[in-house]
Design a protein around this motif. Structure first.
Motif, short mmCIF file in Angstrom:
data_model
loop_
_atom_site.label_atom_id
_atom_site.label_comp_id
_atom_site.label_asym_id
_atom_site.label_seq_id
_atom_site.Cartn_x
_atom_site.Cartn_y
_atom_site.Cartn_z
N GLU A 245 -31.49 12.67 -5.65
CA GLU A 245 -30.26 12.21 -5.98
C GLU A 245 -29.22 13.14 -5.49
OE1 GLU A 245 -27.58 10.63 -9.65
OE2 GLU A 245 -29.62 11.25 -10.07
N ALA A 246 -28.07 12.65 -4.61
CA ALA A 246 -27.08 13.68 -4.26
C ALA A 246 -26.27 13.86 -5.38
CB ALA A 246 -26.30 12.96 -3.25
N LEU A 247 -25.99 15.01 -5.84
CA LEU A 247 -25.12 15.53 -7.02
C LEU A 247 -23.72 16.13 -6.47
CD1 LEU A 247 -27.77 16.96 -9.39
CD2 LEU A 247 -27.05 14.61 -9.19
N MET A 248 -23.68 15.98 -5.14
CA MET A 248 -22.29 16.44 -4.60
C MET A 248 -21.99 15.54 -3.17
SD MET A 248 -23.49 20.15 -2.77
CE MET A 248 -21.79 20.63 -2.50
N THR A 249 -20.71 15.78 -2.87
CA THR A 249 -20.14 15.22 -1.62
C THR A 249 -20.73 15.98 -0.55
OG1 THR A 249 -18.04 16.36 -1.89
CG2 THR A 249 -18.31 14.30 -2.82
N HIS A 250 -20.64 15.33 0.76
CA HIS A 250 -20.78 15.82 1.88
C HIS A 250 -22.10 16.33 2.21
CE1 HIS A 250 -16.38 15.86 2.39
NE2 HIS A 250 -16.19 16.45 1.52
N MET A 251 -23.16 15.62 1.68
CA MET A 251 -24.43 15.81 2.04
C MET A 251 -24.96 15.00 3.06
SD MET A 251 -26.23 16.73 -1.56
CE MET A 251 -27.87 16.87 -0.85
N GLU A 252 -25.92 15.24 3.98
CA GLU A 252 -26.31 14.52 4.94
C GLU A 252 -27.89 14.78 5.16
OE1 GLU A 252 -22.59 15.38 7.94
OE2 GLU A 252 -24.35 16.65 8.35
N ILE A 253 -28.43 13.90 5.98
CA ILE A 253 -29.90 13.65 6.01
C ILE A 253 -30.12 13.76 7.45
CG2 ILE A 253 -32.07 12.26 5.60
CD1 ILE A 253 -30.55 10.79 3.41
N TYR A 254 -30.94 14.48 8.13
CA TYR A 254 -31.51 14.46 9.57
C TYR A 254 -32.85 13.88 9.72
CZ TYR A 254 -27.10 17.01 10.35
OH TYR A 254 -25.68 16.96 10.33
N LEU A 255 -33.05 13.27 10.70
CA LEU A 255 -34.43 12.67 10.96
C LEU A 255 -34.86 13.16 12.59
CD1 LEU A 255 -33.75 9.01 9.89
CD2 LEU A 255 -34.07 10.87 8.47
N ASP A 256 -35.97 13.93 12.27
CA ASP A 256 -36.49 14.48 13.41
C ASP A 256 -35.56 15.15 14.54
OD1 ASP A 256 -39.17 13.59 12.93
OD2 ASP A 256 -38.82 11.61 13.96
N TYR A 262 -27.90 10.36 8.79
CA TYR A 262 -27.21 9.57 7.86
C TYR A 262 -26.50 10.27 6.44
CZ TYR A 262 -29.84 5.52 9.66
OH TYR A 262 -30.44 4.69 10.57
N LYS A 263 -25.16 9.87 6.45
CA LYS A 263 -24.66 10.38 5.17
C LYS A 263 -25.28 10.22 3.90
CE LYS A 263 -20.92 11.75 7.61
NZ LYS A 263 -20.58 13.18 7.99
N PHE A 264 -25.48 11.05 3.01
CA PHE A 264 -25.88 11.12 1.74
C PHE A 264 -24.90 11.28 0.54
CE2 PHE A 264 -29.72 13.04 -1.24
CZ PHE A 264 -29.84 11.74 -1.59
N PRO A 265 -24.16 10.22 0.15
CA PRO A 265 -23.05 10.32 -0.68
C PRO A 265 -23.45 10.66 -1.95
CG PRO A 265 -22.91 8.04 0.72
CD PRO A 265 -24.38 8.90 0.77
N LEU A 266 -22.29 11.29 -2.76
CA LEU A 266 -22.48 11.59 -4.12
C LEU A 266 -22.83 10.23 -4.85
CD1 LEU A 266 -22.03 13.39 -6.44
CD2 LEU A 266 -19.79 12.49 -6.79
N GLY A 267 -24.21 10.52 -5.75
CA GLY A 267 -24.77 9.83 -6.49
C GLY A 267 -25.90 8.71 -5.84
N SER A 268 -25.83 8.88 -4.60
CA SER A 268 -26.68 7.95 -3.81
C SER A 268 -28.33 8.41 -4.06
CB SER A 268 -26.51 7.87 -2.32
OG SER A 268 -25.44 7.40 -1.99
N ARG A 269 -29.30 7.60 -4.09
CA ARG A 269 -30.82 8.06 -4.23
C ARG A 269 -31.55 7.77 -2.92
NH1 ARG A 269 -32.55 9.14 -9.13
NH2 ARG A 269 -34.40 8.43 -8.87
N LEU A 270 -32.29 8.67 -2.72
CA LEU A 270 -33.27 8.71 -1.42
C LEU A 270 -34.68 8.71 -1.96
CD1 LEU A 270 -33.38 8.76 1.83
CD2 LEU A 270 -33.75 11.19 1.25
#
Length: 285
Positions: A245-256, A262-270
C-alpha cells in the motif's frame, strides 16, 4: 506442423552524433557504439539469410511495439535481455527464442544464441532438438485492476525521485509492516540472478515456481513500525501473494527495467502473485 511464419523483434542501435568538442571519452564511446551497431546489423542480416535458406517466412517489428503473437509460430528477439524482456511482456502462448546481437557487451541470460551459433541453433529448433523451458512470471493487480504486462524478471517499487525515501505498507501472509526504504524488488526465479541478487537476494533454479522479495536500504530510525522489521526479504511459495500500500505520493512501479512504468498513487494497493501462464522459451537455462 508448419514452422512459420516467424516474428522477429529487434532493438534499434544508433550511432552517436559528433559533438562540438571531441574528447577521448567520446572517441571511446563512439568506437563502442560503432562496434555494437555493426555487430547488431550483421546478426540481423545473418538471421534473415538463414531463415530464407530454410524457406521460412518472417516479419520484423521494433521492440517498442506490442507483440501480436496470434499469427506466429515462433518469436525471435535480436538484441540482448532487454529486448527479450520487452517482447515477453505481451506474449502468452507463442514460444520465444532470443539471439544476442552483441555478446561482448549485452547481457544474454535469456538468449540461446549469437551470430556464431545462430545457424546451428535454428537447425536444432527446426528439428525439434532445442530444449523448451517454462519460465514462471508475475502478475500484478493495482486496486483490483489487472496490469496487462506480465513480468518475467522483476518488479521495482520505488519513489519517482531516486534520492527520496519511499513509504509503504508491505503484507506477506498474515504479517504486515510499515516501511521507509529506497524501494522493494520482487523477482521471479528467472530474474533472481539479476538486480535482486546484486541487492543480496538468493539465486533460484530457473525452472522454480517460487519467487522472492528484497527491500532496498530499509530505514531503521524512528517512526518505523515495527522497531525490528521482519519483512526485509524472503522467498515465497508458488501460490503466495505479496501486497503493498502506497503511504506517500510520487511512488512508481517499474516492470522488467526502465521502459514500462506505472504510477503508484497515495492509498493505492498493489498485489503481486505468480502468473498461471508461464513463458515458453527455447535454450534458456
Amino acid at each position: 506442423m508448419p514452422l512459420d511464419p516467424i516474428l522477429i523483434v529487434y532493438k534499434k542501435v544508433h550511432l552517436s552524433s559528433k559533438p562540438k568538442v571531441i574528447s577521448a571519452g567520446w572517441i571511446r564511446y563512439s568506437r563502442r557504439m560503432r562496434h555494437a551497431y555493426d555487430s547488431h546489423h550483421r546478426t540481423l542480416d545473418l538471421l534473415r539469410d538463414t531463415l530464407k535458406s530454410m524457406g521460412l517466412k518472417y516479419r520484423y517489428i521494433h521492440r517498442a511495439r506490442v507483440v501480436d503473437e496470434k499469427a506466429y509460430k515462433l518469436i525471435i528477439t535480436v538484441g540482448g535481455d532487454g529486448t527479450f524482456l520487452r517482447a515477453a511482456q505481451s506474449v502468452y502462448h507463442t514460444p520465444m527464442l532470443g539471439i544476442n546481437s552483441d555478446p561482448t557487451r549485452s547481457e544474454g541470460f535469456f538468449t540461446a544464441a549469437d551470430a556464431s551459433t545462430l545457424k546451428k541453433t535454428l537447425q536444432r529448433w527446426s528439428q525439434g532438438r532445442l530444449k523448451l523451458t517454462a519460465l514462471s512470471r508475475l502478475q500484478l493487480r493495482m486496486d483490483g485492476i489487472l496490469i496487462k504486462e506480465r513480468v518475467l524478471n522483476e518488479v521495482l517499487i520505488t519513489h519517482a525521485n531516486a534520492a527520496a525515501v519511499c513509504r509503504y505498507r508491505i503484507e506477506v501472509g498474515s504479517r504486515s509492516e510499515e516501511h521507509k526504504s529506497s524501494g522493494v524488488w520482487v523477482a521471479t526465479a528467472a530474474g533472481s540472478s539479476a538486480a535482486v541478487h546484486s541487492a543480496g537476494g538468493k539465486v533460484l533454479p530457473v525452472r522454480s515456481k517460487r519467487y522472492q522479495y528484497m527491500v532496498r536500504e530499509l530505514y531503521a530510525g524512528v517512526r518505523l513500525t515495527p522497531e525490528k522489521p521482519a519483512l526485509r526479504a524472503g522467498t515465497l511459495a508458488a501460490d503466495a501473494r505479496i501486497r503493498f500500500e502506497a503511504l506517500m505520493t510520487h511512488m512508481e512501479i517499474y516492470l522488467d527495467g526502465p521502459h514500462v512504468m506505472y504510477k503508484f498513487p497515495l492509498g493505492s494497493r498493489l498485489e503481486v502473485r505468480r502468473d498461471p501462464r508461464p513463458l515458453n522459451a527455447f535454450g534458456v537455462g
